[in-house]
Design an enzyme around this catalytic site. Structure first.
Site, PDB file in Angstrom:
ATOM      1  N   ALA A  99       0.845  -1.202   0.000  1.00 61.10           N
ATOM      2  CA  ALA A  99       0.000   0.000   0.000  1.00 61.10           C
ATOM      3  C   ALA A  99       0.877   1.248   0.000  1.00 61.10           C
ATOM      4  O   ALA A  99       0.656   2.192  -0.773  1.00 61.10           O
ATOM      5  CB  ALA A  99      -0.928  -0.005   1.206  1.00 61.10           C
ATOM      6  N   ASP A 100       1.888   1.260   0.868  1.00 62.47           N
ATOM      7  CA  ASP A 100       2.812   2.392   0.909  1.00 62.47           C
ATOM      8  C   ASP A 100       3.601   2.504  -0.392  1.00 62.47           C
ATOM      9  O   ASP A 100       3.823   3.606  -0.911  1.00 62.47           O
ATOM     10  CB  ASP A 100       3.786   2.219   2.072  1.00 62.47           C
ATOM     11  CG  ASP A 100       3.103   2.321   3.412  1.00 62.47           C
ATOM     12  OD1 ASP A 100       2.566   3.402   3.720  1.00 62.47           O
ATOM     13  OD2 ASP A 100       3.091   1.330   4.159  1.00 62.47           O
ATOM     14  N   ILE A 101       4.043   1.362  -0.914  1.00 63.66           N
ATOM     15  CA  ILE A 101       4.832   1.372  -2.140  1.00 63.66           C
ATOM     16  C   ILE A 101       3.984   1.862  -3.317  1.00 63.66           C
ATOM     17  O   ILE A 101       4.432   2.663  -4.144  1.00 63.66           O
ATOM     18  CB  ILE A 101       5.421  -0.020  -2.413  1.00 63.66           C
ATOM     19  CG1 ILE A 101       6.450  -0.370  -1.327  1.00 63.66           C
ATOM     20  CG2 ILE A 101       6.056  -0.091  -3.786  1.00 63.66           C
ATOM     21  CD1 ILE A 101       6.913  -1.817  -1.352  1.00 63.66           C
TER      22      ILE A 101
END
Length: 404
Positions: A176-178
C-alpha cells in the site's frame, strides 16, 4: 525557478537542480522522494528534532540503522526543525519559496495546521508542485482513519485474494505504501513536465487506498462484471494449469507455467517422459486440466518430487517451459542475476558504508546516484545558510529549540 545546485548538468540525472521539500515519515512519502533523489533532485527532508522520522526507530538491523529508513532515505539532506515552534512558519515559508516540489504525508489536517494549505501555497507560489499523500483521500468517511499498510491491504481487497483457500494472508511487503509512493513519484514527474509547458504548478492528491484499489487490476473488473470473485489459490492460477509451485526431492520449490497446448505437449514428452497425458481427455485441453486440477497436480507433483531442483529446471529448460526458483529472502542478496549485473553499490551512512541496491531506472551510460543516508539534522546549518540565515541566526535557532 530556484538557483541550480552544483549537481546541475550531471549526465543522466534529469532532475538535477529541482528542489524537493519533504515533510514525510514512514514509507510512502520517503519512497516517493527517494526516487526523485535517484533522478538527481535535491530532497530536503524535514525531521522532528531528537527523534526524526519515526521510521528511524523501526529496527536496528542495518548495522544499527532501521532497514526501512535505510531503504527509503539515501541521497537526501536532513534538517531537524520543530514545526510547532512559533518561529517555524517563517523558516517553512523560506523553504517553500525555494522549492519546486512539496511532498507531504503527514496525518490528515496536519499540513493545514502548519500553514501549508495546498490552495494557499499554490496561490502564493504558482510554479510549486504540491503532492499530498494520505491513507484514504482528502475527503469521504474514511478520511481520518489510520491507514497502516495491513489495514489498507484489507480495505482494498488484496487480503481477500492472497493466501490459500483455507487462510487469507497479507502481501509480505508494504505494497500500500509502495503503491502510493509510486503514484506520487510518477505524478510529480508528470506535473514537472506540464510545468515546463505551462509555467504553472499543480496540486496532486494521492491516497494509499486509491492506489491499491487500482492495483487490484483485472480481478476487480472480473468480479464486478462476472459476478464471481477469484478464489484464493496460493501460487496456482484460476484459468491456467499446470501453474504454480511444485516441491522437488531435495526440498526446494520450482515455479512453472504451461500456457498453451503446444507447451503442454512438450511438457509431457520431455518433463513427464510420457506423451500419454497430452491425449488423456482429463488433460488434453486447458479447460480440462483446470477442471481436473487435483489429478493434474498429483501427476506433475509426483514427477517433480522424484527430481532435484537442478534436474527439474534442466528438463523444463529443455522443454522450453517457463520456470523459476522460489528464492528465499535469505538468498536474494546473492542472486546470480543481481551479482552479474552489478546491482549492489556501497552507500555512505552514519554507520559507514553499507551495500544498497542500485535504482531500478538509471539512464543508459549514467552512474547511479547513491549518495549517503543522512544522519538526523546533518544538513540543518547548511540548508539554513542556503536560505539566507547567518551563522548567528542558526545558533540562536538552536538555542531557542527551533532547530537541532
Amino acid at each position: 525557478m530556484p538557483p541550480r545546485t552544483a549537481e546541475a548538468g550531471v549526465r543522466g540525472r534529469p532532475l538535477a537542480g529541482v528542489v524537493v521539500l519533504a515533510l514525510e515519515q514512514a514509507v510512502a512519502g520517503p519512497f516517493a522522494t527517494r526516487q526523485l533523489a535517484d533522478l538527481g533532485a535535491r530532497v530536503i527532508k524535514i525531521e522532528r528534532p531528537g527523534t526524526g522520522d519515526f521510521a528511524r526507530g523501526y529496527d536496528e538491523t542495518v548495522q544499527g540503522m532501521s532497514s526501512a529508513f535505510f531503504w527509503a532515505n539515501r541521497s537526501k539532506e536532513s534538517i531537524a526543525l520543530d514545526l510547532k515552534h512559533p518561529d517555524a512558519p517563517a523558516v517553512l515559508e523560506r523553504l517553500v519559496s525555494r522549492a519546486d516540489v512539496l511532498v507531504q504525508n503527514l496525518a490528515p489536517g496536519a499540513a493545514e495546521r502548519l500553514g501549508l494549505d495546498s490552495d494557499r501555497l499554490r496561490a502564493d507560489h504558482p510554479r510549486l508542485v504540491v503532492c499530498n499523500i494520505s491513507g484514504y483521500g482528502q475527503d469521504g468517511p474514511y478520511r481520518d482513519r489510520k491507514a497502516y499498510d495491513l489495514l489498507v491491504q484489507g480495505e482494498a481487497g488484496i487480503i481477500s485474494l492472497t493466501g490459500t483457500p483455507q487462510e487469507p494472508a497479507k502481501v509480505g511487503t508494504s505494497i500500500a505504501d509502495i503503491a502510493g509512493g509510486m503514484y506520487a513519484y510518477s505524478g510529480v514527474l508528470a506535473a514537472l513536465l506540464e510545468r515546463e509547458r505551462t509555467g504553472e504548478g499543480t496540486v496532486l492528491d494521492v491516497s494509499l487506498f486509491d492506489s491499491l484499489v487500482e492495483w487490484m487490476s483485472y480481478p476487480l473488473y472480473y468480479t464486478e462484471y462476472g459476478g464471481t470473485a477469484p478464489a484464493r489459490m496460493g501460487t496456482s492460477h484460476p484459468t491456467i494449469a499446470p501453474y504454480g509451485a511444485f516441491r522437488t526431492k531435495d526440498g526446494h520449490e520450482v515455479l512453472l507455467a504451461v500456457q498453451s497446448e503446444r507447451e503442454w505437449r512438450r511438457f509431457c514428452g520431455v518433463v513427464l517422459g510420457d506423451e500419454g497425458p497430452a491425449e488423456d481427455p482429463r488433460f488434453c485441453t486447458m479447460s480440462a486440466r483446470v477442471a481436473n486440477r487435483p489429478e493434474l497436480q498429483r501427476l506433475v507433483g509426483d514427477r517433480l518430487a522424484a527430481l532435484t531442483v537442478e534436474e527439474a529446471v534442466a528438463l523444463l529448460d529443455r522443454a522450453e517451459i517457463a520456470s523459476a526458483h522460489v528464492t528465499e529472502v535469505t538468498d536474494l542478496a546473492d542472486h546470480p542475476q543481481l551479482r552479474a549485473r552489478g546491482r549492489w553499490r556501497d552507500v555512505d551512512s552514519p554507520v559507514g558504508q553499507v551495500p544498497a541496491l542500485v535504482p531500478p531506472v538509471v539512464p543508459r551510460g549514467a552512474d547511479p546516484r547513491m549518495d549517503p543516508v543522512p544522519e538526523l539534522g546533518a544538513h540543518t546549518d547548511s540548508v539554513l545558510r542556503w536560505l539566507g540565515y547567518t551563522v548567528e541566526d542558526t545558533q540562536r535557532m538552536r538555542q531557542q529549540g527551533l532547530s537541532a
